[in-house]
Scaffold this motif. Sequence first.
Motif, PDB file in Angstrom:
ATOM      1  N   ARG A 283      -0.406  -2.319  -1.719  1.00 59.43           N
ATOM      2  CA  ARG A 283      -1.152  -1.827  -2.892  1.00 59.43           C
ATOM      3  C   ARG A 283      -1.888  -0.535  -2.528  1.00 59.43           C
ATOM      4  NH1 ARG A 283      -4.162  -6.616  -4.576  1.00 59.43           N
ATOM      5  NH2 ARG A 283      -2.174  -7.409  -5.358  1.00 59.43           N
ATOM      6  N   GLN A 284      -2.466  -0.516  -1.302  1.00 56.99           N
ATOM      7  CA  GLN A 284      -3.196   0.688  -0.879  1.00 56.99           C
ATOM      8  C   GLN A 284      -2.230   1.825  -0.545  1.00 56.99           C
ATOM      9  OE1 GLN A 284      -5.267  -1.013   2.437  1.00 56.99           O
ATOM     10  NE2 GLN A 284      -6.917  -1.837   1.181  1.00 56.99           N
TER      11      GLN A 284
ATOM     12  N   GLU B  41       2.400 -15.134  -3.285  1.00 55.81           N
ATOM     13  CA  GLU B  41       2.216 -13.907  -2.503  1.00 55.81           C
ATOM     14  C   GLU B  41       3.543 -13.158  -2.340  1.00 55.81           C
ATOM     15  OE1 GLU B  41       1.083 -16.912  -1.795  1.00 55.81           O
ATOM     16  OE2 GLU B  41      -1.105 -16.687  -1.719  1.00 55.81           O
TER      17      GLU B  41
ATOM     18  N   GLU C 296       4.521  -5.263  -5.822  1.00 56.88           N
ATOM     19  CA  GLU C 296       3.868  -4.064  -5.250  1.00 56.88           C
ATOM     20  C   GLU C 296       4.874  -3.110  -4.627  1.00 56.88           C
ATOM     21  OE1 GLU C 296       0.887  -3.245  -5.814  1.00 56.88           O
ATOM     22  OE2 GLU C 296       0.054  -5.152  -6.490  1.00 56.88           O
TER      23      GLU C 296
ATOM     24  N   LYS D 226      -1.864  -6.580   0.111  1.00 63.15           N
ATOM     25  CA  LYS D 226      -3.047  -5.708   0.043  1.00 63.15           C
ATOM     26  C   LYS D 226      -2.705  -4.309   0.578  1.00 63.15           C
ATOM     27  CE  LYS D 226      -6.770  -5.805   2.810  1.00 63.15           C
ATOM     28  NZ  LYS D 226      -7.594  -6.539   3.764  1.00 63.15           N
ATOM     29  N   THR D 227      -2.027  -4.277   1.726  1.00 60.11           N
ATOM     30  CA  THR D 227      -1.692  -2.990   2.356  1.00 60.11           C
ATOM     31  C   THR D 227      -0.720  -2.198   1.481  1.00 60.11           C
ATOM     32  OG1 THR D 227      -1.976  -4.090   4.470  1.00 60.11           O
ATOM     33  CG2 THR D 227      -0.866  -1.983   4.537  1.00 60.11           C
TER      34      THR D 227
ATOM     35  N   GLU E 103      -1.775 -10.034   3.444  1.00 57.58           N
ATOM     36  CA  GLU E 103      -2.159  -8.741   4.038  1.00 57.58           C
ATOM     37  C   GLU E 103      -1.128  -7.658   3.682  1.00 57.58           C
ATOM     38  OE1 GLU E 103      -5.150  -8.556   5.669  1.00 57.58           O
ATOM     39  OE2 GLU E 103      -4.807  -6.387   5.937  1.00 57.58           O
TER      40      GLU E 103
END
Length: 253
Positions: free
Chosen positions: A216-217, A90, A97, A213-214, A210
């Motif tokens: 990436r968005q 991760e 990212e 993921k965040t 998290e």
Amino acid sequence: MIDTDLIPSNHPRAKSLAIRHLLTNGFNSGLVVSEGLIAHGRGEAFDYLIGEKTSTFALDAIKAASSLLLLAEKPVISVNGNVAALCPKEIVDLAYETSSSIEVNLFYRNKKREYLIEETLKKNGANVVLGVGQKEFLKIPELTSNRRHVDPEGIFLADVVFVPLEDGDRTQALINMHKKVITVDLNPLSRTAQNATISIIDNIVRSVPELVKTSRQLKQKSPNSLLKILNNFNNKYNIDNSLKIIRGLKCEQ
Ligand code: PTJ
């Protein structure tokens, strides 16, 4: 190695026992020092008090931290033994990212652990790992511990440094060097959590996925929108409310 199959999946503490085994396996392979097991126990106690889940305040801190990493010119992620044992893949994903560099920084530094942590990160997809090997390290002024030794191409030059899982005076020293500091620490009262620019009060095994993921968005958003997220974030409010959760008090939402 401990056989995690010995933990029945319906055991009420299966998740936290599995995380504990990542640490003990890391200790057995030399990634983690014995003091790291004690540090993990301290974290477990706080995790129990926050209900072993990511709070809305931690989610806001994660959004702000992703924005800061994405806006940074030279972000660096600092990795110690516990971090390498708990979430190496991760950490590599987060570096990808957010275009961050990864640097090994150890309190109990020795060459063997440096190479072991580098190997673990490379097995998980990292190309370059700073803070390893024979090169001349530079020193963070004011610090006396081994954490003061930093890579001249990494933390020394960074404008944003992510320093998960450490309670110490390095964060204040980095802030004094005009860097911004992000941390993940289950203890909102640790010196690092108290002094960081953004303190994510959560377990690293939940918060780094998290963050990935965040990020990436959020990397689809404009710099202005990221700046807006950052400007709306207040770390004191975040820490005060995380403390209220621990004390079982009602929080301001
Ligand atoms: O690998 P080294 O040589 O750099 O040594 C690493 C340790 C962890 C031993 C060293 O950095 C250390 O002594 O750490 P501290 O000062 O005990 O700080 C660790 C902080 O992380 C404490 O505030 C704990 O509450 C917190 N913590 C422990 N486990 C977790 C955690 N926070 C989030 N998630 C966790 N899983």
